[in-house]
Design an enzyme around this catalytic site. Structure first.
Site, PDB file in Angstrom:
ATOM      1  N   GLN A  44       0.796  -1.225   0.000  1.00 34.07           N
ATOM      2  CA  GLN A  44       0.000   0.000   0.000  1.00 34.07           C
ATOM      3  C   GLN A  44       0.829   1.275   0.000  1.00 34.07           C
ATOM      4  O   GLN A  44       0.322   2.328  -0.372  1.00 34.07           O
ATOM      5  CB  GLN A  44      -0.946  -0.005   1.205  1.00 34.07           C
ATOM      6  CG  GLN A  44      -2.021  -1.086   1.107  1.00 34.07           C
ATOM      7  CD  GLN A  44      -2.946  -1.057   2.298  1.00 34.07           C
ATOM      8  OE1 GLN A  44      -2.681  -1.686   3.316  1.00 34.07           O
ATOM      9  NE2 GLN A  44      -4.046  -0.339   2.192  1.00 34.07           N
ATOM     10  N   HIS A  64      -2.368  -5.201 -12.266  1.00 33.49           N
ATOM     11  CA  HIS A  64      -1.920  -5.014 -13.648  1.00 33.49           C
ATOM     12  C   HIS A  64      -2.805  -5.743 -14.652  1.00 33.49           C
ATOM     13  O   HIS A  64      -2.982  -5.281 -15.785  1.00 33.49           O
ATOM     14  CB  HIS A  64      -0.481  -5.502 -13.813  1.00 33.49           C
ATOM     15  CG  HIS A  64       0.518  -4.683 -13.059  1.00 33.49           C
ATOM     16  ND1 HIS A  64       1.788  -5.133 -12.768  1.00 33.49           N
ATOM     17  CD2 HIS A  64       0.444  -3.439 -12.526  1.00 33.49           C
ATOM     18  CE1 HIS A  64       2.446  -4.200 -12.093  1.00 33.49           C
ATOM     19  NE2 HIS A  64       1.638  -3.166 -11.933  1.00 33.49           N
ATOM     20  N   ASP A  77       2.097   0.611  -7.912  1.00 31.50           N
ATOM     21  CA  ASP A  77       3.430   0.655  -8.518  1.00 31.50           C
ATOM     22  C   ASP A  77       4.325   1.712  -7.876  1.00 31.50           C
ATOM     23  O   ASP A  77       5.521   1.499  -7.691  1.00 31.50           O
ATOM     24  CB  ASP A  77       3.326   0.930 -10.018  1.00 31.50           C
ATOM     25  CG  ASP A  77       2.783  -0.258 -10.804  1.00 31.50           C
ATOM     26  OD1 ASP A  77       2.432  -1.277 -10.163  1.00 31.50           O
ATOM     27  OD2 ASP A  77       2.701  -0.172 -12.044  1.00 31.50           O
ATOM     28  N   ARG A 102       4.207   0.029  13.016  1.00 30.36           N
ATOM     29  CA  ARG A 102       3.863  -1.277  12.483  1.00 30.36           C
ATOM     30  C   ARG A 102       3.914  -1.214  10.960  1.00 30.36           C
ATOM     31  O   ARG A 102       3.184  -0.448  10.336  1.00 30.36           O
ATOM     32  CB  ARG A 102       2.466  -1.703  12.943  1.00 30.36           C
ATOM     33  CG  ARG A 102       2.073  -3.059  12.380  1.00 30.36           C
ATOM     34  CD  ARG A 102       0.674  -3.501  12.757  1.00 30.36           C
ATOM     35  NE  ARG A 102       0.348  -4.695  11.989  1.00 30.36           N
ATOM     36  CZ  ARG A 102      -0.777  -4.884  11.299  1.00 30.36           C
ATOM     37  NH1 ARG A 102      -1.715  -3.961  11.285  1.00 30.36           N
ATOM     38  NH2 ARG A 102      -0.974  -5.992  10.619  1.00 30.36           N
ATOM     39  N   HIS A 147       1.416  -9.342   4.789  1.00 27.55           N
ATOM     40  CA  HIS A 147       0.229  -8.499   4.679  1.00 27.55           C
ATOM     41  C   HIS A 147      -0.296  -8.584   3.241  1.00 27.55           C
ATOM     42  O   HIS A 147      -0.274  -7.618   2.488  1.00 27.55           O
ATOM     43  CB  HIS A 147       0.559  -7.055   5.061  1.00 27.55           C
ATOM     44  CG  HIS A 147      -0.645  -6.222   5.399  1.00 27.55           C
ATOM     45  ND1 HIS A 147      -0.758  -5.502   6.568  1.00 27.55           N
ATOM     46  CD2 HIS A 147      -1.798  -5.997   4.722  1.00 27.55           C
ATOM     47  CE1 HIS A 147      -1.917  -4.860   6.594  1.00 27.55           C
ATOM     48  NE2 HIS A 147      -2.567  -5.150   5.475  1.00 27.55           N
ATOM     49  N   ASN A 191      -1.530 -10.903   8.557  1.00 26.92           N
ATOM     50  CA  ASN A 191      -2.546  -9.877   8.786  1.00 26.92           C
ATOM     51  C   ASN A 191      -3.881 -10.281   8.177  1.00 26.92           C
ATOM     52  O   ASN A 191      -3.978 -10.566   6.980  1.00 26.92           O
ATOM     53  CB  ASN A 191      -2.114  -8.550   8.155  1.00 26.92           C
ATOM     54  CG  ASN A 191      -3.132  -7.447   8.399  1.00 26.92           C
ATOM     55  OD1 ASN A 191      -3.206  -6.879   9.476  1.00 26.92           O
ATOM     56  ND2 ASN A 191      -3.942  -7.149   7.386  1.00 26.92           N
ATOM     57  N   GLU A 192      -4.897 -10.344   9.016  1.00 25.67           N
ATOM     58  CA  GLU A 192      -6.292 -10.469   8.607  1.00 25.67           C
ATOM     59  C   GLU A 192      -6.612 -11.594   7.624  1.00 25.67           C
ATOM     60  O   GLU A 192      -7.134 -11.364   6.535  1.00 25.67           O
ATOM     61  CB  GLU A 192      -6.790  -9.145   8.013  1.00 25.67           C
ATOM     62  CG  GLU A 192      -6.819  -8.002   8.997  1.00 25.67           C
ATOM     63  CD  GLU A 192      -7.506  -6.769   8.441  1.00 25.67           C
ATOM     64  OE1 GLU A 192      -8.012  -5.981   9.243  1.00 25.67           O
ATOM     65  OE2 GLU A 192      -7.536  -6.605   7.208  1.00 25.67           O
ATOM     66  N   ASN A 332      -7.486  -5.826  14.863  1.00 27.28           N
ATOM     67  CA  ASN A 332      -7.868  -4.740  13.962  1.00 27.28           C
ATOM     68  C   ASN A 332      -9.368  -4.509  14.128  1.00 27.28           C
ATOM     69  O   ASN A 332     -10.168  -5.416  13.901  1.00 27.28           O
ATOM     70  CB  ASN A 332      -7.572  -5.092  12.509  1.00 27.28           C
ATOM     71  CG  ASN A 332      -6.088  -5.119  12.192  1.00 27.28           C
ATOM     72  OD1 ASN A 332      -5.262  -4.823  13.048  1.00 27.28           O
ATOM     73  ND2 ASN A 332      -5.746  -5.482  10.970  1.00 27.28           N
ATOM     74  N   TYR A 334     -12.594  -1.642  13.383  1.00 24.34           N
ATOM     75  CA  TYR A 334     -13.031  -0.420  12.728  1.00 24.34           C
ATOM     76  C   TYR A 334     -14.480  -0.067  13.017  1.00 24.34           C
ATOM     77  O   TYR A 334     -14.805   1.095  13.205  1.00 24.34           O
ATOM     78  CB  TYR A 334     -12.859  -0.549  11.202  1.00 24.34           C
ATOM     79  CG  TYR A 334     -11.435  -0.542  10.727  1.00 24.34           C
ATOM     80  CD1 TYR A 334     -10.832   0.630  10.289  1.00 24.34           C
ATOM     81  CD2 TYR A 334     -10.678  -1.706  10.706  1.00 24.34           C
ATOM     82  CE1 TYR A 334      -9.518   0.648   9.847  1.00 24.34           C
ATOM     83  CE2 TYR A 334      -9.359  -1.706  10.268  1.00 24.34           C
ATOM     84  CZ  TYR A 334      -8.791  -0.527   9.833  1.00 24.34           C
ATOM     85  OH  TYR A 334      -7.483  -0.516   9.408  1.00 24.34           O
ATOM     86  N   GLU A 399      -4.753  -2.069  14.343  1.00 25.00           N
ATOM     87  CA  GLU A 399      -5.351  -1.124  13.392  1.00 25.00           C
ATOM     88  C   GLU A 399      -6.662  -0.596  13.965  1.00 25.00           C
ATOM     89  O   GLU A 399      -7.441  -1.347  14.547  1.00 25.00           O
ATOM     90  CB  GLU A 399      -5.650  -1.763  12.029  1.00 25.00           C
ATOM     91  CG  GLU A 399      -4.438  -2.119  11.210  1.00 25.00           C
ATOM     92  CD  GLU A 399      -4.807  -2.739   9.860  1.00 25.00           C
ATOM     93  OE1 GLU A 399      -5.920  -2.447   9.346  1.00 25.00           O
ATOM     94  OE2 GLU A 399      -4.006  -3.516   9.327  1.00 25.00           O
TER      95      GLU A 399
END
Length: 498
Positions: A44, A64, A77, A102, A147, A191-192, A332, A334, A399
């Site tokens: 990311q 892509h 990219d 992190r 991740h 992660n997740e 995590n 939210y 998170e």
């Protein structure tokens, strides 16, 4: 007989004793040894997708070759170009006053071919440089080993639906831990998986986009849990005595309310099918998948004519091996949902293998992300649910964050953080062993299938600027003062935006 005034005084005194006086400033101080940080992920933010010998990851390939699945057709990219600008990012972390950072390691930056036959010296050096920069600024690195961006060549061989992924992931993790472990005290294996398994192997919204719904995600998770446990035990056997760090897994757990307040069963079932899918095998006393998952998926599979259940089975030895394989609960969180039971006739299928669907309370405020509603009380409920279900493990909130479309005056984000952190501090007073908290995210970044249309950062990134200029949002300025005072400050004062 007591007077009415005396009764009122006694009620208020009792409430303060049990819940604390929420208007007392001291109530909102962070505990003495509490650590606060910010989080990112390699794909990311790093960019440099094919530089320094880096191999192709599953997310490189997905964006892509299937740009139609990304809302704005974009990719990672370049992203935030943190591969080249990591020193600036570390300086920002230091200036705001964070305790830890992190970040995740890019598998293909370490193993360009996907396998350990070729280890990239340049990739190793990049993460050493990043870690050294953090340590020099007094920041603790918190490393996520995986991740979501595994090598595309491994995906050609089945990715997380191939049991050999357990071996491949362990080989990669061993190099990461051996190289960086002497400087790193916190590792998260994965992660997740509750996101990338159903959305990557049971849907089309995440890489690799293999739509094997109600089959592929179960195989994926089965292999993920075995891979996690393998790496945990490897750390114990090979590294813990010399590195003396902590290793765990990161699980997304959103709280579920019932539509009918007297219906406690549906919200518990929803918990088991989401948070419990990963957590129960690792953190519960008995281990294995939650019983309600086993019963309902087994029953559906039989009704559908499958000779065996679509939910794989662990052997007794595997259950024992996985149970307890984490030093902390990486959470995590939210948002929250409402779980509504889907009624069925005897002998008919359980809806979606689970027997419930989720929705929102229309009164809950929303963020830019359609799935993210502002429900701060759900955070406290979730932390207490984890405490009660899993013998009160040590929790690091890895998170927590809020999305908007753009802009520096992010009052919605500040209100979100203020209300959620307050609920976390109340949960700590309830007895929850929360030891750390990380924002998602330090930077505006490539937000997976949403591209750059949604922003979670406390630092604004100009993606139209070749240099990817960074700029503090008001949330970053506010939180700089929060960290300086080590207590939750009100957001209605200009003094908090210095």
């Amino acid at each position: 007989m007591m007077t009415i005034n005396l009764v009122i005084v006694l009620v208020i005194t009792f409430a303060v004793t049990i819940y604390g006086n929420e208007n007392t400033e001291s109530e909102w101080k962070f505990p003495k040894d509490f650590i606060i940080g910010a989080a990112t992920a390699s794909y990311q933010i790093e960019g440099a997708w094919n530089e320094s010998g880096k191999g192709e990851s599953v997310w490189d390939h997905f964006t892509h070759n299937k740009p139609q699945f990304i809302e704005d057709g974009s990719n990672g990219d370049v992203a935030c170009d943190s591969y080249h600008k990591y020193k600036e990012d570390v300086s920002i972390l230091k200036d705001i006053g964070f305790d830890f950072y992190r970040f995740s390691i890019s598998w293909t930056r370490i193993f360009p071919s996907g396998f350990p036959n070729k280890i990239s010296a340049e990739g190793i050096k990049y993460y050493h440089d990043l870690i050294d920069e953090l340590k020099a600024k007094g920041l603790e690195p918190f490393v996520t080993i995986y991740h979501w961006d595994h090598p595309q060549v491994l995906e050609k061989l089945g990715g997380w639906t191939n049991e050999l992924m357990v071996d491949w992931f362990t080989s990669y993790a061993r190099v990461v831990i051996k190289e960086f472990g002497p400087k790193v005290k916190f590792f998260a294996t994965l992660n997740e998986p509750m996101v990338f398994c159903p959305e990557g192997y049971g849907g089309l919204t995440k890489a690799p986009g293999i739509n094997l719904h109600l089959y592929g995600e179960y195989i994926c998770m089965h292999n993920v849990l075995k891979a996690h446990a393998r790496v945990y035990h490897m750390y114990n056997d090979e590294f813990r005595s010399t590195q003396n760090g902590k290793i765990g897994i990161v699980n997304p757990c959103q709280y579920y309310f019932s539509k009918d307040e007297n219906d406690t069963q549906t919200r518990d079932i929803a918990f088991e099918y989401t948070c419990g899918w990963v957590s129960h095998p690792i953190f519960s006393k008995e281990g294995d998948y939650p019983q309600v998952m086993r019963d309902r998926i087994d029953e559906n599979s039989k009704l559908q004519g499958w000779p065996t259940s679509r939910l794989p089975k662990f052997t007794p030895d595997e259950i024992k091996y996985i149970r307890g394989s984490s030093d902390f609960f990486g959470l995590n969180h939210y948002t929250s949902f409402i779980a509504i039971p889907q009624m069925r006739k005897k002998g008919s299928l359980w809806f979606n293998d689970a027997g419930f669907y989720r929705t929102f309370n229309p009164k809950w405020p929303g963020a830019a992300s359609s799935w993210l509603k502002v429900v701060p009380e759900g955070f406290r409920h979730m932390l207490n649910k984890i405490r009660k279900e899993y013998q009160n493990p040590v929790v690091y909130v890895t998170e927590n964050g809020y999305s908007d479309k753009d802009g520096l005056n992010d009052y919605g984000r500040m209100n979100y953080y203020y209300s959620y952190i307050k609920q976390m501090l109340l949960a700590i007073k309830d007895g929850c062993k929360v030891k750390g908290y990380a924002f998602w995210s330090l930077l505006d970044n490539f937000e997976w299938e949403k591209g750059y249309t949604e922003r979670f950062g406390i630092i604004h990134v100009d993606f139209n600027d070749r240099d990817r200029k960074r700029e503090y949002k008001n949330s970053a300025k506010w939180f700089k003062n929060v960290l300086r005072s080590r207590k939750l400050l009100p957001i209605n004062s200009t003094d908090n935006f210095v």
